[in-house]
Motif scaffolding. Structure first.
Motif, PDB file in Angstrom:
ATOM      1  N   ASN A 130       5.459  19.594  -9.249  1.00  0.00           N
ATOM      2  CA  ASN A 130       4.618  20.067  -8.156  1.00  0.00           C
ATOM      3  C   ASN A 130       3.580  19.001  -7.834  1.00  0.00           C
ATOM      4  OD1 ASN A 130       2.837  21.423  -6.445  1.00  0.00           O
ATOM      5  ND2 ASN A 130       3.221  23.393  -7.437  1.00  0.00           N
ATOM      6  N   TYR A 131       3.610  18.481  -6.606  1.00  0.00           N
ATOM      7  CA  TYR A 131       2.686  17.428  -6.208  1.00  0.00           C
ATOM      8  C   TYR A 131       1.286  17.975  -5.940  1.00  0.00           C
ATOM      9  CZ  TYR A 131       6.341  13.881  -5.561  1.00  0.00           C
ATOM     10  OH  TYR A 131       7.348  12.968  -5.756  1.00  0.00           O
ATOM     11  N   GLY A 132       1.156  19.303  -5.899  1.00  0.00           N
ATOM     12  CA  GLY A 132      -0.132  19.933  -5.609  1.00  0.00           C
ATOM     13  C   GLY A 132      -0.033  20.825  -4.389  1.00  0.00           C
ATOM     14  N   PRO A 133      -1.085  21.586  -4.096  1.00  0.00           N
ATOM     15  CA  PRO A 133      -1.072  22.532  -2.970  1.00  0.00           C
ATOM     16  C   PRO A 133      -1.247  21.834  -1.624  1.00  0.00           C
ATOM     17  CG  PRO A 133      -3.210  22.570  -4.027  1.00  0.00           C
ATOM     18  CD  PRO A 133      -2.366  21.631  -4.839  1.00  0.00           C
ATOM     19  N   HIS A 134      -0.297  20.979  -1.281  1.00  0.00           N
ATOM     20  CA  HIS A 134      -0.391  20.191  -0.045  1.00  0.00           C
ATOM     21  C   HIS A 134       0.434  20.820   1.067  1.00  0.00           C
ATOM     22  CE1 HIS A 134      -2.334  17.285  -2.536  1.00  0.00           C
ATOM     23  NE2 HIS A 134      -1.234  16.854  -3.117  1.00  0.00           N
ATOM     24  N   ASP A 135      -0.084  20.745   2.292  1.00  0.00           N
ATOM     25  CA  ASP A 135       0.717  21.136   3.449  1.00  0.00           C
ATOM     26  C   ASP A 135       1.684  20.009   3.779  1.00  0.00           C
ATOM     27  OD1 ASP A 135      -0.550  19.394   5.786  1.00  0.00           O
ATOM     28  OD2 ASP A 135      -2.187  20.127   4.549  1.00  0.00           O
ATOM     29  N   ASN A 136       2.616  20.284   4.693  1.00  0.00           N
ATOM     30  CA  ASN A 136       3.668  19.297   4.980  1.00  0.00           C
ATOM     31  C   ASN A 136       3.150  18.045   5.673  1.00  0.00           C
ATOM     32  OD1 ASN A 136       6.075  20.143   3.813  1.00  0.00           O
ATOM     33  ND2 ASN A 136       6.472  21.637   5.425  1.00  0.00           N
ATOM     34  N   GLN A 137       2.063  18.166   6.438  1.00  0.00           N
ATOM     35  CA  GLN A 137       1.516  16.963   7.071  1.00  0.00           C
ATOM     36  C   GLN A 137       1.002  15.999   5.998  1.00  0.00           C
ATOM     37  OE1 GLN A 137      -1.056  17.494  10.464  1.00  0.00           O
ATOM     38  NE2 GLN A 137      -2.163  15.626  10.048  1.00  0.00           N
ATOM     39  N   ARG A 138       0.308  16.542   4.995  1.00  0.00           N
ATOM     40  CA  ARG A 138      -0.179  15.695   3.908  1.00  0.00           C
ATOM     41  C   ARG A 138       0.985  15.131   3.095  1.00  0.00           C
ATOM     42  NH1 ARG A 138      -4.731  14.842   0.720  1.00  0.00           N
ATOM     43  NH2 ARG A 138      -5.798  14.901   2.710  1.00  0.00           N
ATOM     44  N   LEU A 139       2.016  15.964   2.834  1.00  0.00           N
ATOM     45  CA  LEU A 139       3.177  15.481   2.078  1.00  0.00           C
ATOM     46  C   LEU A 139       3.870  14.340   2.812  1.00  0.00           C
ATOM     47  CD1 LEU A 139       4.781  18.812   0.772  1.00  0.00           C
ATOM     48  CD2 LEU A 139       3.643  17.064  -0.598  1.00  0.00           C
ATOM     49  N   LEU A 140       3.986  14.459   4.139  1.00  0.00           N
ATOM     50  CA  LEU A 140       4.644  13.402   4.913  1.00  0.00           C
ATOM     51  C   LEU A 140       3.805  12.130   4.913  1.00  0.00           C
ATOM     52  CD1 LEU A 140       6.901  12.418   6.750  1.00  0.00           C
ATOM     53  CD2 LEU A 140       5.705  13.428   8.685  1.00  0.00           C
ATOM     54  N   LEU A 141       2.486  12.262   5.119  1.00  0.00           N
ATOM     55  CA  LEU A 141       1.620  11.085   5.176  1.00  0.00           C
ATOM     56  C   LEU A 141       1.492  10.395   3.827  1.00  0.00           C
ATOM     57  CD1 LEU A 141      -1.250  12.479   7.443  1.00  0.00           C
ATOM     58  CD2 LEU A 141       0.365  10.697   8.053  1.00  0.00           C
ATOM     59  N   GLU A 142       1.423  11.186   2.757  1.00  0.00           N
ATOM     60  CA  GLU A 142       1.171  10.622   1.437  1.00  0.00           C
ATOM     61  C   GLU A 142       2.446  10.262   0.677  1.00  0.00           C
ATOM     62  OE1 GLU A 142      -1.688   9.867   0.022  1.00  0.00           O
ATOM     63  OE2 GLU A 142      -2.989  10.608   1.620  1.00  0.00           O
ATOM     64  N   TYR A 143       3.524  11.040   0.896  1.00  0.00           N
ATOM     65  CA  TYR A 143       4.717  10.862   0.070  1.00  0.00           C
ATOM     66  C   TYR A 143       6.007  10.628   0.858  1.00  0.00           C
ATOM     67  CZ  TYR A 143       1.427  12.852  -3.252  1.00  0.00           C
ATOM     68  OH  TYR A 143       0.323  13.093  -4.014  1.00  0.00           O
ATOM     69  N   TRP A 199       0.831  -1.204   0.000  1.00  0.00           N
ATOM     70  CA  TRP A 199       0.000   0.000   0.000  1.00  0.00           C
ATOM     71  C   TRP A 199       0.867   1.256   0.000  1.00  0.00           C
ATOM     72  CZ3 TRP A 199      -4.389   2.271  -0.974  1.00  0.00           C
ATOM     73  CH2 TRP A 199      -4.654   3.510  -0.412  1.00  0.00           C
ATOM     74  N   CYS A 200       1.862   1.300   0.874  1.00  0.00           N
ATOM     75  CA  CYS A 200       2.735   2.477   0.955  1.00  0.00           C
ATOM     76  C   CYS A 200       3.534   2.666  -0.327  1.00  0.00           C
ATOM     77  CB  CYS A 200       3.683   2.354   2.151  1.00  0.00           C
ATOM     78  SG  CYS A 200       2.855   2.482   3.745  1.00  0.00           S
ATOM     79  N   SER A 201       3.991   1.589  -0.912  1.00  0.00           N
ATOM     80  CA  SER A 201       4.762   1.679  -2.158  1.00  0.00           C
ATOM     81  C   SER A 201       3.928   2.272  -3.281  1.00  0.00           C
ATOM     82  CB  SER A 201       5.272   0.291  -2.571  1.00  0.00           C
ATOM     83  OG  SER A 201       6.173  -0.208  -1.612  1.00  0.00           O
ATOM     84  N   VAL A 202       2.665   1.826  -3.374  1.00  0.00           N
ATOM     85  CA  VAL A 202       1.789   2.326  -4.434  1.00  0.00           C
ATOM     86  C   VAL A 202       1.300   3.739  -4.107  1.00  0.00           C
ATOM     87  CG1 VAL A 202      -0.434   1.993  -5.591  1.00  0.00           C
ATOM     88  CG2 VAL A 202       1.069   0.037  -5.179  1.00  0.00           C
ATOM     89  N   ASN A 203       0.858   3.952  -2.873  1.00  0.00           N
ATOM     90  CA  ASN A 203       0.243   5.229  -2.502  1.00  0.00           C
ATOM     91  C   ASN A 203       1.218   6.394  -2.591  1.00  0.00           C
ATOM     92  OD1 ASN A 203      -2.228   6.511  -1.513  1.00  0.00           O
ATOM     93  ND2 ASN A 203      -0.996   7.016   0.259  1.00  0.00           N
ATOM     94  N   THR A 204       2.491   6.159  -2.274  1.00  0.00           N
ATOM     95  CA  THR A 204       3.462   7.251  -2.296  1.00  0.00           C
ATOM     96  C   THR A 204       4.038   7.502  -3.679  1.00  0.00           C
ATOM     97  OG1 THR A 204       5.253   5.723  -1.696  1.00  0.00           O
ATOM     98  CG2 THR A 204       4.147   6.883   0.110  1.00  0.00           C
ATOM     99  N   ARG A 205       3.715   6.652  -4.648  1.00  0.00           N
ATOM    100  CA  ARG A 205       4.314   6.794  -5.971  1.00  0.00           C
ATOM    101  C   ARG A 205       3.289   6.801  -7.107  1.00  0.00           C
ATOM    102  NH1 ARG A 205       7.707   4.319  -2.615  1.00  0.00           N
ATOM    103  NH2 ARG A 205       9.947   4.733  -2.786  1.00  0.00           N
ATOM    104  N   SER A 206       2.023   6.698  -6.779  1.00  0.00           N
ATOM    105  CA  SER A 206       1.004   6.601  -7.817  1.00  0.00           C
ATOM    106  C   SER A 206       0.604   7.968  -8.345  1.00  0.00           C
ATOM    107  CB  SER A 206      -0.231   5.868  -7.284  1.00  0.00           C
ATOM    108  OG  SER A 206      -0.790   6.585  -6.200  1.00  0.00           O
ATOM    109  N   VAL A 207       0.093   7.980  -9.566  1.00  0.00           N
ATOM    110  CA  VAL A 207      -0.424   9.193 -10.192  1.00  0.00           C
ATOM    111  C   VAL A 207      -1.846   8.918 -10.668  1.00  0.00           C
ATOM    112  CG1 VAL A 207       1.818  10.060 -10.923  1.00  0.00           C
ATOM    113  CG2 VAL A 207       0.559   8.514 -12.435  1.00  0.00           C
TER     114      VAL A 207
END
Length: 282
Positions: free
Chosen positions: A92-105, A23-31
Motif C-alpha cells: 500500500n503506497y498510502g491513502p493517495h488519490d489517483n491524481q497523486r498516484l499518477l504524478l508521483e508513481y 528526478w522521475c526515476s528516484v521520485n517514483t521509486r524512493s521510500v
C-alpha cells in the motif's frame, strides 16, 4: 564535484532531460528511510532506493508494515493480514488519490476509496467573478491558512468526491456566498457553522456550477486524449491510456457529486415543507 568522474564535459551530461529522467526515476521509486546525516549531502537525507520494491503492486485496501531492519540490515515489508500461498503479494503506497498516484508513481488504480477531483482557486474566482467583495474574502481565507498550496497539488483539500464536496470546500463556498453586509459572520462560517438557508442554497448552487464547469473541462481533455490516441505510437499510447482512465474516473466522480448536491437540495426542500406544515398545524 562530479567533474573528475565524468569523461565528458559536465554541461554535455547534466542536461535538463537528464535531470528530469533522474528526478522521475528516484521520485517514483524512493521510500522514506530515517538515517544519520551525511556530510556529502545538504538538507535532510530521508530518501532511499530499494531494489525490486516497485515490482510489488499497490492496492488501497492492503495493510503492510515497511521499513529498514537495523538487525537484519534489510528493507522489510510485512503483511498485516497475511498473504495466501501462490497469491500476489501487494503493498500500500498510502491513502493517495489517483491524481497523486499518477504524478508521483506513474499509474492509477481502479475503485480507490481515496479518489477525488481537485478544485483550483482560479476556477472558484472565475465562477464568482461578479462578487465585488471576492478579493477581500479570498484574502481572509488565505490569511487564516485555509487555502494552502502544496507541492504538485493545486489546493489542499478543496476537493469533490463521489459522495459530494469536501467539508473544506463547502466551508470556503459558504463564506464566499455571504454578502459584504454579513462580514461579522465570516469567522463563524470559517468554523463550519451554518449561517442561513439562503447562504446554504447559494453555496450549494456554486458547488454545482463548479462541478459542471469541471465536467466540461474534463470532457474537453478526454476528447483531446482520444484524438492523440488515434495518432500516436505504442509507448505514448500506454501513457495516454493511463491519463484517459484518470479522466474517466473524474467524470464519474463529478457526475456523482452533482447528483448528491441535487439530492441534498430536494431533502432540504422536503424538510422546509415539513416545518411549514407543522407550523400551520400548530
Amino acid at each position: 564535484t562530479l567533474q573528475p568522474v565524468l569523461s565528458q564535459r559536465t554541461e554535455d551530461v547534466l542536461t535538463y532531460d537528464a535531470l528530469r529522467w533522474a528526478w522521475c526515476s528516484v521520485n517514483t521509486r524512493s521510500v522514506f528511510m530515517s538515517r544519520p546525516s551525511n556530510s556529502f549531502l545538504s538538507g535532510p537525507d530521508n530518501y532511499a532506493l530499494a531494489p525490486f520494491l516497485d515490482l510489488l503492486n499497490h492496492r488501497p485496501d492492503v495493510q503492510v508494515k515497511a521499513g529498514f531492519n537495523n538487525q537484519t540490515k534489510c528493507y522489510e515489508i510485512r503483511s498485516v493480514c497475511g498473504t495466501q500461498r501462490y497469491e500476489q503479494a501487494f503493498i500500500n503506497y498510502g491513502p493517495h488519490d489517483n491524481q497523486r498516484l499518477l504524478l508521483e508513481y506513474g499509474f492509477v488504480t481502479m475503485s480507490s476509496p481515496h479518489s477525488v477531483v481537485y478544485v483550483e482557486t482560479d476556477l472558484i474566482c472565475d465562477v464568482l467573478r461578479d462578487d465585488k467583495s471576492l478579493d477581500q474574502k479570498m484574502k481572509f481565507l488565505k490569511e487564516n491558512n485555509f487555502l494552502h498550496v502544496v507541492f504538485l497539488i493545486p489546493v489542499s483539500n478543496l476537493t469533490v468526491s463521489s459522495e459530494g464536496p469536501s467539508w473544506r470546500l463547502m466551508v470556503a463556498l459558504r463564506l464566499l456566498s455571504l454578502p459584504q453586509t454579513l462580514h461579522h459572520l465570516w469567522r463563524a462560517a470559517l468554523h463550519g457553522q451554518v449561517v442561513g438557508e439562503k447562504t446554504e442554497a447559494r453555496s450549494n448552487q456554486t458547488a454545482r456550477t463548479l462541478c459542471q464547469q469541471l465536467l466540461k473541462d474534463t470532457q474537453m481533455a478526454l476528447d483531446k486524449i482520444l484524438h492523440l490516441l488515434a495518432q500516436c505510437g505504442q509507448p505514448d499510447r500506454e501513457q495516454l491510456e493511463v491519463v484517459k482512465a484518470l479522466r474517466k474516473e473524474e467524470m464519474w466522480i463529478l457526475e456523482c457529486c452533482v447528483k448528491a448536491l441535487k439530492d441534498s437540495v430536494h431533502l432540504d426542500d422536503e424538510m422546509s415543507s415539513c416545518k411549514a406544515n407543522l407550523g400551520a398545524m400548530s
